[in-house]
Design a protein around this motif. Structure first.
Motif, mmCIF file in Angstrom:
data_model
loop_
_atom_site.group_PDB
_atom_site.id
_atom_site.type_symbol
_atom_site.label_atom_id
_atom_site.label_comp_id
_atom_site.label_asym_id
_atom_site.label_seq_id
_atom_site.Cartn_x
_atom_site.Cartn_y
_atom_site.Cartn_z
ATOM 1 N N PHE A 19 34.196 41.224 53.811
ATOM 2 C CA PHE A 19 35.143 42.241 53.368
ATOM 3 C C PHE A 19 35.711 41.894 52.003
ATOM 4 C CE2 PHE A 19 39.465 43.923 53.075
ATOM 5 C CZ PHE A 19 39.185 45.275 53.169
ATOM 6 N N SER A 20 36.088 40.624 51.801
ATOM 7 C CA SER A 20 36.678 40.241 50.527
ATOM 8 C C SER A 20 35.656 40.325 49.403
ATOM 9 C CB SER A 20 37.294 38.846 50.602
ATOM 10 O OG SER A 20 36.297 37.885 50.835
ATOM 11 N N GLN A 21 34.391 39.989 49.676
ATOM 12 C CA GLN A 21 33.361 40.088 48.652
ATOM 13 C C GLN A 21 33.076 41.552 48.324
ATOM 14 O OE1 GLN A 21 30.062 37.865 50.171
ATOM 15 N NE2 GLN A 21 31.033 35.894 49.790
ATOM 16 N N GLU A 22 33.105 42.410 49.322
ATOM 17 C CA GLU A 22 32.865 43.833 49.110
ATOM 18 C C GLU A 22 33.956 44.435 48.246
ATOM 19 O OE1 GLU A 22 33.472 47.604 51.939
ATOM 20 O OE2 GLU A 22 31.939 46.208 52.642
ATOM 21 N N ASN A 23 35.172 43.997 48.413
ATOM 22 C CA ASN A 23 36.309 44.528 47.664
ATOM 23 C C ASN A 23 36.446 43.912 46.283
ATOM 24 O OD1 ASN A 23 37.667 46.596 48.996
ATOM 25 N ND2 ASN A 23 38.675 45.172 50.380
ATOM 26 N N SER A 24 35.768 42.804 46.024
ATOM 27 C CA SER A 24 35.967 42.065 44.788
ATOM 28 C C SER A 24 35.822 42.905 43.522
ATOM 29 C CB SER A 24 35.040 40.853 44.745
ATOM 30 O OG SER A 24 35.303 40.096 43.609
ATOM 31 N N PRO A 25 34.744 43.689 43.345
ATOM 32 C CA PRO A 25 34.649 44.498 42.124
ATOM 33 C C PRO A 25 35.782 45.538 42.028
ATOM 34 C CG PRO A 25 32.524 44.433 43.246
ATOM 35 C CD PRO A 25 33.532 43.797 44.149
ATOM 36 N N VAL A 26 36.152 46.105 43.151
ATOM 37 C CA VAL A 26 37.235 47.092 43.154
ATOM 38 C C VAL A 26 38.549 46.405 42.799
ATOM 39 C CG1 VAL A 26 38.534 48.736 44.569
ATOM 40 C CG2 VAL A 26 36.052 48.544 44.826
ATOM 41 N N ILE A 27 38.799 45.262 43.399
ATOM 42 C CA ILE A 27 40.024 44.505 43.111
ATOM 43 C C ILE A 27 40.066 44.142 41.632
ATOM 44 C CG2 ILE A 27 41.280 42.348 43.555
ATOM 45 C CD1 ILE A 27 41.466 44.232 45.920
ATOM 46 N N LEU A 30 41.073 47.144 39.708
ATOM 47 C CA LEU A 30 42.494 47.437 39.890
ATOM 48 C C LEU A 30 43.358 46.485 39.066
ATOM 49 C CD1 LEU A 30 42.515 48.156 43.718
ATOM 50 C CD2 LEU A 30 42.881 49.815 41.876
ATOM 51 N N ILE A 31 42.993 45.221 39.045
ATOM 52 C CA ILE A 31 43.739 44.245 38.245
ATOM 53 C C ILE A 31 43.662 44.617 36.771
ATOM 54 C CG2 ILE A 31 43.784 41.827 37.481
ATOM 55 C CD1 ILE A 31 42.931 41.107 40.402
ATOM 56 N N GLY A 32 42.491 45.081 36.336
ATOM 57 C CA GLY A 32 42.351 45.526 34.955
ATOM 58 C C GLY A 32 43.284 46.683 34.631
ATOM 59 N N VAL A 33 43.386 47.633 35.545
ATOM 60 C CA VAL A 33 44.296 48.770 35.336
ATOM 61 C C VAL A 33 45.742 48.280 35.313
ATOM 62 C CG1 VAL A 33 45.190 50.907 36.355
ATOM 63 C CG2 VAL A 33 42.720 50.470 36.332
ATOM 64 N N ILE A 34 46.089 47.436 36.264
ATOM 65 C CA ILE A 34 47.465 46.921 36.348
ATOM 66 C C ILE A 34 47.848 46.197 35.059
ATOM 67 C CG2 ILE A 34 48.932 45.216 37.521
ATOM 68 C CD1 ILE A 34 47.238 45.951 40.110
ATOM 69 N N ASP A 35 46.940 45.386 34.554
ATOM 70 C CA ASP A 35 47.245 44.579 33.376
ATOM 71 C C ASP A 35 47.173 45.348 32.057
ATOM 72 O OD1 ASP A 35 47.620 42.397 35.014
ATOM 73 O OD2 ASP A 35 45.637 41.537 34.636
ATOM 74 N N ASN A 36 46.379 46.419 32.002
ATOM 75 C CA ASN A 36 46.090 47.039 30.709
ATOM 76 C C ASN A 36 46.571 48.463 30.518
ATOM 77 O OD1 ASN A 36 44.658 44.717 29.747
ATOM 78 N ND2 ASN A 36 42.992 45.283 31.107
ATOM 79 N N THR A 37 46.917 49.161 31.573
ATOM 80 C CA THR A 37 47.311 50.558 31.400
ATOM 81 C C THR A 37 48.671 50.664 30.723
ATOM 82 O OG1 THR A 37 47.457 52.711 32.484
ATOM 83 C CG2 THR A 37 48.444 50.853 33.649
ATOM 84 N N ASP A 49 47.103 50.732 45.620
ATOM 85 C CA ASP A 49 45.723 50.657 46.100
ATOM 86 C C ASP A 49 45.351 49.202 46.393
ATOM 87 O OD1 ASP A 49 43.072 51.123 46.745
ATOM 88 O OD2 ASP A 49 42.536 52.017 44.812
ATOM 89 N N TYR A 50 45.687 48.317 45.480
ATOM 90 C CA TYR A 50 45.441 46.886 45.661
ATOM 91 C C TYR A 50 46.145 46.402 46.925
ATOM 92 C CZ TYR A 50 44.987 41.993 43.932
ATOM 93 O OH TYR A 50 44.689 40.664 43.758
ATOM 94 N N SER A 51 47.390 46.792 47.082
ATOM 95 C CA SER A 51 48.174 46.417 48.257
ATOM 96 C C SER A 51 47.487 46.849 49.553
ATOM 97 C CB SER A 51 49.564 47.052 48.154
ATOM 98 O OG SER A 51 50.249 46.989 49.375
ATOM 99 N N ASN A 52 46.995 48.082 49.574
ATOM 100 C CA ASN A 52 46.329 48.594 50.779
ATOM 101 C C ASN A 52 45.058 47.836 51.110
ATOM 102 O OD1 ASN A 52 48.148 50.589 51.541
ATOM 103 N ND2 ASN A 52 47.250 52.081 50.149
ATOM 104 N N ARG A 53 44.425 47.261 50.112
ATOM 105 C CA ARG A 53 43.177 46.536 50.340
ATOM 106 C C ARG A 53 43.382 45.101 50.819
ATOM 107 N NH1 ARG A 53 38.848 49.333 48.211
ATOM 108 N NH2 ARG A 53 39.486 51.181 47.043
#
Length: 133
Positions: A19-27, A30-37, A49-53
């Motif tokens: 599960f964690s490997q499957e979510n890794s690209p999505v996570i 999300l981190i990119g959006v959090i840090d750069n938006t 979204d990150y929280s829900n995952r």
């Protein structure tokens, strides 16, 4: 009994790892959006979204993500937001407060949990969200 317990641990570890490997690209995204938006509404959506995952696998990180949501929403709600902004940030704040209440409940801090749940309900009622109450 030992074999059953060992098998169960191996199965849970496998699925947890998968599960964690499957979510890794999505996570990572999300981190990119959090840090750069530049827009806080996008940041809030990414944090939620990150929280829900990760809420089951990392409750402390989930709490920290929801703390950030709480801070961002509170900041915007204190600055005379438009009706659309008010609705967005109030709803996001209610979601974050509920998640923080769950964390406090898991920690056995029932007074803090109840306080967060109560505030969440008040916000949902203020929005007229009967489903969220």
């Amino acid at each position: 009994m030992k074999h059953l317990l060992t098998s169960l641990i191996v199965i849970v570890s496998f699925y947890s790892n998968a599960f964690s490997q499957e979510n890794s690209p999505v996570i990572d995204s999300l981190i990119g959006v959090i840090d750069n938006t530049k827009q806080d509404s996008n940041r809030v959506n990414a944090l939620l979204d990150y929280s829900n995952r990760i809420y089951q696998s990392d409750p402390l990180l989930d709490f920290q993500l929801n703390q950030r949501v709480d801070s961002i929403c509170t900041y915007h709600l204190e600055r005379d937001p438009s009706e659309k902004e008010f609705t967005f940030y109030t709803n996001a704040l209610a979601i974050a407060l509920n998640a923080k209440g769950i964390y406090y409940q898991m920690q056995g801090k029932l007074d803090q949990a109840l306080s967060h749940y109560t505030k969440c309900i008040e916000l949902k009622e203020e929005l007229g969200d009967k489903m969220g109450v």
